[in-house]
Design an enzyme around this catalytic site. Sequence first.
Site: not given
Ligand code: AMP
Ligand code: MG
Length: 542
Positions: A117, A151, A208, A289
Site C-alpha cells: 500500500g 501511501g 529498503r 503479511d
Molecule cells: P503494516 O501494518 O505496516 O505491515 O501494513 C499493513 C498493510 O497496510 C500493508 O498492506 C500496507 O501496505 C498497508 N499500509 C500501511 N500504511 C499505509 C499507508 N499509509 N498507506 C497505504 N497503505 C498502508
Molecule cells: Mg507490513
Amino acid sequence: MDYRAVRASDAQSPMLLPNFTQVFLDLLPGDVRTDTAPRQVHNALWSRVMPTPVAAPRLLAYSAGLARELGLDEALLRNQATVEVLAGNALWPGMAPYAASYGGHQFGQWAGQLGDGRAIVLGELQRDGAPRLELQLKGAGPTAYSRRGDGRAVLRSSLREFLCSEAMFHLGVPTTRALSLVATGDLVVRDMFYDGNAIAEPGAIVCRVAPSFLRFGSFELPSSRGDIALLRRLAVFTLRQFFPHLLPAQGEPSKAAFGAWFHEVAKCTAGLIAHWQAIGFVHGVMNTDNMSILGLTIDYGPYGWIDNFDLGWTPNTTDAQNRRYAFGNQPGIGLWNIERLGTALLPLFDNDEQVVRSAREIYQQTYGIEASRRFGMKLGLLFRADLDDGALLQDLFDWLAAAETDMTLFFRALSSVVILPSVPQELPPLVHAASYAPLPANRVASGLAWLQRWWRRTRQEAASAVELAGNMDAVNPWFVLRNWVAGEAIEAAHQGDLSKVQALLDMLLQPFTEQPQHAAWAKKRPEWARSKPGCSSLSCSS
Ligand code: AMP
Ligand code: MG
C-alpha cells in the site's frame, strides 16, 4: 565511519549507474491496470505504479556499508540526482516500478487482499557474480493496494525502520536492509494513538533492500481465492530464484520439492525467531503479511527491545489488550504463521496434511535446538540437556522476570562474573545495577544462588574462563536500539539535528563492542521513558 548523515549540498557529479533487471515482472503475471485507484487485483501478482513525486527531497542518512555491497559509489549516492531517485521523483534507466499483491492474517484473522500500500519496488539491482537485490521505496505514494491509506510514511517511523534494519544486520540477524533515509519536504497527517488527535508530521522515505520482499501472505492470497495456477507459478518462481538447490534435476517441481521448500521455510523462520528471543527483539506485528518467505526480519513498525525481562511485554499499543505478539508469544506465533502458510500451500502438496504436520515438528524441533544453543552461548555454555542446562535457563528466566532485571545488561555483565577465580560470594554490582527496582534480600539470595550454580557449570566447559568471557561478549550485545534511544534521535531529527542519528549509526556498527563515548545510550531505560509514548510503546500508526 561507515554511515554518514549528509546535506544536499554534498552533491557530486554522477558516476556509473547500476544495472537493473525486472525478473519478477518478466516471469510472473501482472495487473493490466496501472492507475492507483484502490481495487482487488485478480490473476496477477503485481501492479505497475509510479512513485508520486515529493516536494523537496533531502538525504538525511545512508548506509555506506550497504552502498558498498551494492557497488554504489558514495559520491553517486549523495548526488542530488540520486536523492531524487531515492525519493521517488526520478528513475534510473532500467527501473520498472511496481507494487506487489499479497494478503495476510492480521491479529489472527484472515484480512483478504492487502498488498504494497505504500511500498514500491524500483527494480532488481544486478551485479556480476552477486545475487540480485530488490530496491524498494517505503512511503513513495499510493498504489492499487493503498485502500484508504495515503501511501506515505512519517519521519519517526522511517527513522526507526532505517536504524533498526541496520542495527539488526550488524547484530547478525537476518533482515531486510535500509540503504537510505530521505526527508520528502512534505507533511503527512497521522493520528499517532488513534485518539482523534491527528497532527501533520514531516514525511520520509526509506529505500529498503532485500533479495525478495515476498511474504507468507503473497502465497496465501492466490490460495484463498482458489487461484492454484497462480499460487503454483509463484511457488515455482520462488524455488527457482531463491531455493534452487531444492529443484528436481529435470522438469517442474513436484510435491516433494514444494514440501522440502516449505520445510526449509519452517526451519529458517524458527531459527530467526530463536535469534530474536536471544537478543530481546520484539517485532510487534507478526501478521502473516509481515513474515518473509526468506526468513528475514521484515516490516519494522511498532517493534521494541526488551528492557526488564518480561515475556508478556509488547511495544505495540494496538496489541496491548490481547498481547498476541508479546515477547514470549513470538515462538508460538511463528508456528501459527507457518501453519497458515502450510494451509495455503496444501494444493501444492496434493492436499497431503502430513506435509504441514511435519513442518510443525520441524519448526518446534528447530526452535528448541536454536533457542537452547543461543541462550547457552549467552551463558558461555555449549548447551547440554544431560547437565540440566534447560532447568538452569528456565530458573534464570524466572529470576530475571521476578527481579525486574534488564535483559541486555544482565547478560552482558556475566562475562565479568565468569572470569572470577572462585565462585561468586555476592551478587555483583553490575547485576544489582541491571535491576529496575532495589532487590529485596530474598531475590538477592536467589540471584546469587543461581549465579553460583551457573559459575560452577561453566567450569565444565573445555574453554578457559577468559575464552568463555570473549565468546559471551561476542553474542551478548553491549548496545541494542532501545525505544527511548531511538526516540531521542527522532526528537532531535525533528529539530533538524541529525547528530544523534549519526551517533547511533556509528554505534550500531559494532553492537558487541563497548564504546565508552556512547555509554549514555547503552544504559537501562530511564524512569522518564517507562511510559512516555514512543519511548516504551508505539502504535501501528506510521
Ligand atoms: P503494516 O501494518 O505496516 O505491515 O501494513 C499493513 C498493510 O497496510 C500493508 O498492506 C500496507 O501496505 C498497508 N499500509 C500501511 N500504511 C499505509 C499507508 N499509509 N498507506 C497505504 N497503505 C498502508
Ligand atoms: Mg507490513
